[in-house]
Design a protein around this motif. Sequence first.
Motif, PDB file in Angstrom:
ATOM      1  N   GLY A 238      -3.042   6.311   4.138  1.00  0.00           N
ATOM      2  CA  GLY A 238      -2.897   4.863   4.278  1.00  0.00           C
ATOM      3  C   GLY A 238      -2.924   4.346   5.700  1.00  0.00           C
ATOM      4  O   GLY A 238      -2.700   3.161   5.928  1.00  0.00           O
TER       5      GLY A 238
ATOM      6  N   GLU B 132      -5.838   1.755   6.311  1.00  0.00           N
ATOM      7  CA  GLU B 132      -5.539   0.485   5.644  1.00  0.00           C
ATOM      8  C   GLU B 132      -4.543  -0.328   6.480  1.00  0.00           C
ATOM      9  O   GLU B 132      -4.702  -1.544   6.665  1.00  0.00           O
TER      10      GLU B 132
ATOM     11  N   GLN C 236       0.839  -1.205   0.000  1.00  0.00           N
ATOM     12  CA  GLN C 236       0.000   0.000   0.000  1.00  0.00           C
ATOM     13  C   GLN C 236       0.872   1.251   0.000  1.00  0.00           C
ATOM     14  O   GLN C 236       2.058   1.210   0.315  1.00  0.00           O
TER      15      GLN C 236
END
Length: 206
Positions: free
Chosen positions: A191, A194, A182
């Motif tokens: 991010g 995530e 990612q």
Amino acid sequence: MTEPNQRTLINFQKAQFLTSASNLSQCPEDIGYEVAFAGRSNAGKSSALNTLTGSKKLARTSKTPGRTQLINFFSISDQQRLVDLPGYGYAKVPEEMKKQWQYHLEQYLSQRQCLMGIVLMMDIRHPLKEFDLMVMQWANSCEMPLHILLTKADKLKYGAAKQALNKLQSIIGSYHNPISVQLFSALKKTGVDELRVKLSGWLQED
Ligand SMILES: Nc1nc2c(ncn2[C@@H]2O[C@H](COP(=O)(O)OP(=O)(O)OP(=O)(O)O)[C@@H](O)[C@H]2O)c(=O)[nH]1
Ligand SMILES: [Mg+2]
């Protein structure tokens, strides 16, 4: 029964410094679940840990590469820990010291039973260096789950960052361990959610 993807998110803000170790025998008892943050020196490991935990100074960050020389443990609960590994490859460190770190790092990675997965950080502008490939191949060979963060994504325009992500995604397609990648920026907080989802999966029982 809850599906794995419906598991509760861990509150990473609870993370607290636990202890530092310079070798395997100094590590906390090998129980529960641990996730280790690895990467070349200056890749942004400590910054990512601080962003994940919402703390400005949980892990020390530095403009001087090689700052994190010990294995640093942070506990979320008595069964869950985050581990900041020493940055690999700082040129100015004496050769003998480098060998020592490498040895202790290898010991930790190969012996630690509670290690559930590794977060491998690479500066998005300089991915897939020798050390990164070594970790990726090692994880692949022992089926260790690996999650790659392309860090400092804010240093590239969105298109270029996306291109770097796509390239990595196609490369990891040939790996057979659980592996994912990612974009991440500690600066822009890109991010983080995530990453929290991924680690919450690793740090909890099925
Ligand atoms: N622009 C930008 N800079 C970042 C980001 N993350 C880290 N940095 C900078 O990169 C440098 C290194 O970050 P650290 O988090 O200390 O890196 P590290 O991997 O822990 O380094 P060592 O402990 O030396 O191995 C610092 O100057 C950070 O401010 C980011 O997302 N964006
Ligand atoms: Mg560090």
